[in-house]
Design an enzyme around this catalytic site. Structure first.
Site, PDB file in Angstrom:
ATOM      1  N   SER A   1       0.998  -1.123   0.056  1.00 45.93           N
ATOM      2  CA  SER A   1      -0.154  -0.028  -0.152  1.00 45.93           C
ATOM      3  C   SER A   1       0.923   1.304   0.196  1.00 45.93           C
ATOM      4  O   SER A   1       0.265   2.488  -0.242  1.00 45.93           O
ATOM      5  CB  SER A   1      -1.150  -0.129   1.274  1.00 45.93           C
ATOM      6  OG  SER A   1      -0.356   0.289   2.347  1.00 45.93           O
TER       7      SER A   1
ATOM      8  N   LYS B   1       0.524   4.711   6.775  1.00 41.92           N
ATOM      9  CA  LYS B   1       0.082   5.552   5.840  1.00 41.92           C
ATOM     10  C   LYS B   1       0.468   6.958   5.768  1.00 41.92           C
ATOM     11  O   LYS B   1       1.349   7.397   6.654  1.00 41.92           O
ATOM     12  CB  LYS B   1      -1.570   5.648   5.943  1.00 41.92           C
ATOM     13  CG  LYS B   1      -2.320   4.435   5.671  1.00 41.92           C
ATOM     14  CD  LYS B   1      -2.238   3.438   4.557  1.00 41.92           C
ATOM     15  CE  LYS B   1      -2.902   2.173   4.821  1.00 41.92           C
ATOM     16  NZ  LYS B   1      -2.660   1.214   3.891  1.00 41.92           N
TER      17      LYS B   1
END
Length: 186
Positions: free
Chosen positions: A39, A80
């Site tokens: 990701s 993230k």
């Protein structure tokens, strides 16, 4: 005999102090994390090992483009990038990030990245109002996070805004594998 007991006691004392210091450092200051999944490509690779700075956000709020580790649920931490901050409206349109209606350049992708890695494709258009929670601005104590590999990331588009209380810390140092050892900038 008394000298041996004294030496043994000194060793035990030194080991207990070392374990106590390690526990304090890991609990309050720094801890390791292993990147799990694609990701954050191309910035971070699956299985990169990093150091999480747990101390920084005790005195500072997250900044735009910080890479953060947060509790996604009771069993899993995610890594993230912070995109939106409290009081801001966030939108993506035609692969351009807009903060409060102003275009913001995302210049954290390496221009010399490995051609074998997938370069993040276009980010699907969205506005803050369309995300879980339906906010018109990011409320205090929350941030909007996205993975760098936007087409393969579970982030605020699915999870909603992240409470700053969920944030474990920030990370910018890859220490393993050795050939990827580096400091990641914004």
């Amino acid at each position: 005999m008394a000298k041996r007991k004294s030496e043994w006691f000194d060793w035990v004392k030194a080991l207990l102090i070392a374990f106590a210091l390690a526990f304090i450092v890991r609990t309050f200051f720094f801890t390791p994390i292993i990147v799990d999944g694609p990701s954050m490509l191309p910035t971070l690779h699956d299985r990169d090992q990093m150091i999480v700075n747990k101390f920084k956000y005790r005195f500072n709020e997250p900044d735009r483009f910080d890479i953060v580790v947060f509790h996604a649920n009771e069993q899993k931490d995610f890594i993230k990038r912070v995109i939106g901050l409290p009081g801001e409206h966030v939108a993506f349109k035609n692969n351009v990030l807009y903060i409060n209606g102003e275009a913001v350049e995302e210049n954290f992708y390496s221009k010399e990245q490995d051609p074998a890695l997938p370069f993040p494709g276009p980010t699907n258009d969205f506005t803050l109002e369309e995300l879980p929670g339906g906010h018109d601005v990011i409320p205090e104590g929350h941030v909007l996070v996205l993975g760098d590999n936007r087409n393969n990331s579970t982030d605020s588009r699915a999870l909603g805004l992240i409470s700053t209380e969920q944030i474990v810390g920030t990370t910018s140092i890859i220490y393993w594998p050795f050939d990827r050892m580096q400091t990641i900038g914004k």
